[in-house]
Write an enzyme that holds these catalytic residues in place. Structure first.
Site, PDB file in Angstrom:
ATOM      1  N   GLY A  31     -15.697  24.363  -4.047  1.00 22.83           N
ATOM      2  CA  GLY A  31     -17.074  24.506  -4.499  1.00 22.83           C
ATOM      3  C   GLY A  31     -17.196  25.366  -5.738  1.00 22.83           C
ATOM      4  N   HIS A  34     -17.373  23.210 -11.563  1.00 21.38           N
ATOM      5  CA  HIS A  34     -17.473  23.316 -13.014  1.00 21.38           C
ATOM      6  C   HIS A  34     -16.988  21.987 -13.608  1.00 21.38           C
ATOM      7  CE1 HIS A  34     -13.170  23.890 -12.841  1.00 21.38           C
ATOM      8  NE2 HIS A  34     -13.332  24.948 -12.056  1.00 21.38           N
ATOM      9  N   GLY A  36     -14.344  21.052 -14.909  1.00 20.71           N
ATOM     10  CA  GLY A  36     -13.012  20.614 -14.477  1.00 20.71           C
ATOM     11  C   GLY A  36     -13.107  19.744 -13.224  1.00 20.71           C
ATOM     12  N   HIS A  37     -13.885  20.218 -12.229  1.00 20.32           N
ATOM     13  CA  HIS A  37     -14.083  19.421 -11.012  1.00 20.32           C
ATOM     14  C   HIS A  37     -14.781  18.106 -11.349  1.00 20.32           C
ATOM     15  CE1 HIS A  37     -14.301  23.609  -9.179  1.00 20.32           C
ATOM     16  NE2 HIS A  37     -13.287  23.064  -8.522  1.00 20.32           N
ATOM     17  N   ASP A 150      -3.861  24.027 -11.858  1.00 25.89           N
ATOM     18  CA  ASP A 150      -3.144  24.490 -10.671  1.00 25.89           C
ATOM     19  C   ASP A 150      -1.866  23.654 -10.545  1.00 25.89           C
ATOM     20  OD1 ASP A 150      -5.196  26.390  -9.706  1.00 25.89           O
ATOM     21  OD2 ASP A 150      -6.398  24.581  -9.568  1.00 25.89           O
TER      22      ASP A 150
END
Ligand code: PAF
Length: 281
Positions: A31, A34, A36-37, A150
């Site tokens: 959650g 941003h 990126g998500h 990541d």
């Protein structure tokens, strides 16, 4: 778009979609979304028939003294943002729903989890693989989407999927950056204005490393020293690690050859930021 918080409702919806032969794209998140998500979600939507997003701040992947309690949470905001990408279903369970009393099963990927963030955050990847393993079982995705920021997480999850013969494809998409180059992260929110300005040094140091390699430098030690020196010039930055590893087993390499990952973790006060670049020579 539906929002479900319990496992039986999620399973019913997924079963119905599977029966219709729909391909499911899945974006697991914690959650506080941003860009990126959102870029993962847009791709998941474009490449599949039904797109599921999970929003769950997973206590299992936070160590003692880390930011589990403070981690930003705003389901209303996240729901709107996910909706804007065409998300079909949000799964946002409670901790009790995911780990009921008596919970006792964990997924552990060895070797790949020993270095980099695994060394700085013992137990972190055990938490990630356990929750993502559970989510994969529940959502039954055909494809799951993760960010290159990541990088170690993506490698570890790919290994888990391969080793446990899970029936899905893990897709890794490029890091989305702020205009000044800072990798987008929910944790950027913690930075003071001064720390935020300084944090761009992380990406700058990686770009400079790429440039050095392009010019012919191959000694990993020299590249790492330069990165560390550049980062040390930012007043609030404390280097956690800088590593250059091969892109298969994530072993530290003395000489840059083939495809390598240059990965950095830096603390600004209590905020720990990570970033990386893949280089190929
Ligand atoms: O990358 C994240 O946000 C988390 O580690 C993940 C994959 C959602 C698991 O909790």
């Amino acid at each position: 778009m539906q929002v479900v918080t319990d496992i039986p409702s999620l399973k019913n919806i997924i079963e119905e979609k599977k029966q219709k032969g729909l391909r499911i794209g899945f974006v697991p998140t914690m959650g506080f979304l941003h860009e990126g998500h959102l870029s993962l979600m847009r791709t998941a939507k474009a490449e599949n028939d039904f797109m599921v997003v999970s929003i769950f701040v997973n206590p299992l992947q936070f160590g003692a003294g880390e930011d589990y309690e403070e981690y930003p949470r705003d389901l209303e905001r996240d729901t709107k943002m996910a909706g804007s990408t065409g998300c079909d279903l949000i799964f946002s369970p409670s901790v009790k729903e995911m780990y009921p009393p008596g919970y006792a099963t964990f997924v552990q990927v060895e070797r790949l989890t020993e270095g980099l963030c695994g060394a700085s955050r013992p137990g972190h990847f055990l938490g990630v693989t356990t929750v993502v393993g559970k989510l994969f079982n529940l959502v039954c995705p055909d494809r799951a989407y993760f960010g290159q920021k990541d990088a170690q997480q993506a490698f570890v999850l790919q290994k888990m999927v391969q080793d446990l013969n899970m029936n899905l494809e893990v897709i890794v998409l490029p890091t989305v950056r702020e205009p000044d180059g800072l990798a987008m992260s929910s944790r950027n929110k913690y930075l003071s204005p001064e720390q935020r300005q300084e944090a761009v040094v992380i990406y700058k140091s990686l770009i400079e490393a790429e440039e050095q390699i392009r010019k012919g430098e191959r000694e990993a030690g020299i590249i790492k020293e330069n990165i560390a020196e550049l980062i040390s010039k930012a007043r609030h930055a404390r280097l956690d690690y800088v590593e250059i590893v091969d892109s298969k087993e994530l072993y530290s390499v003395p000489i840059i050859k083939g495809r390598c990952l240059i990965a950095v973790a830096v603390k600004f006060g209590k905020t720990r930021l990570i970033d990386n670049v893949l280089v190929e020579v």
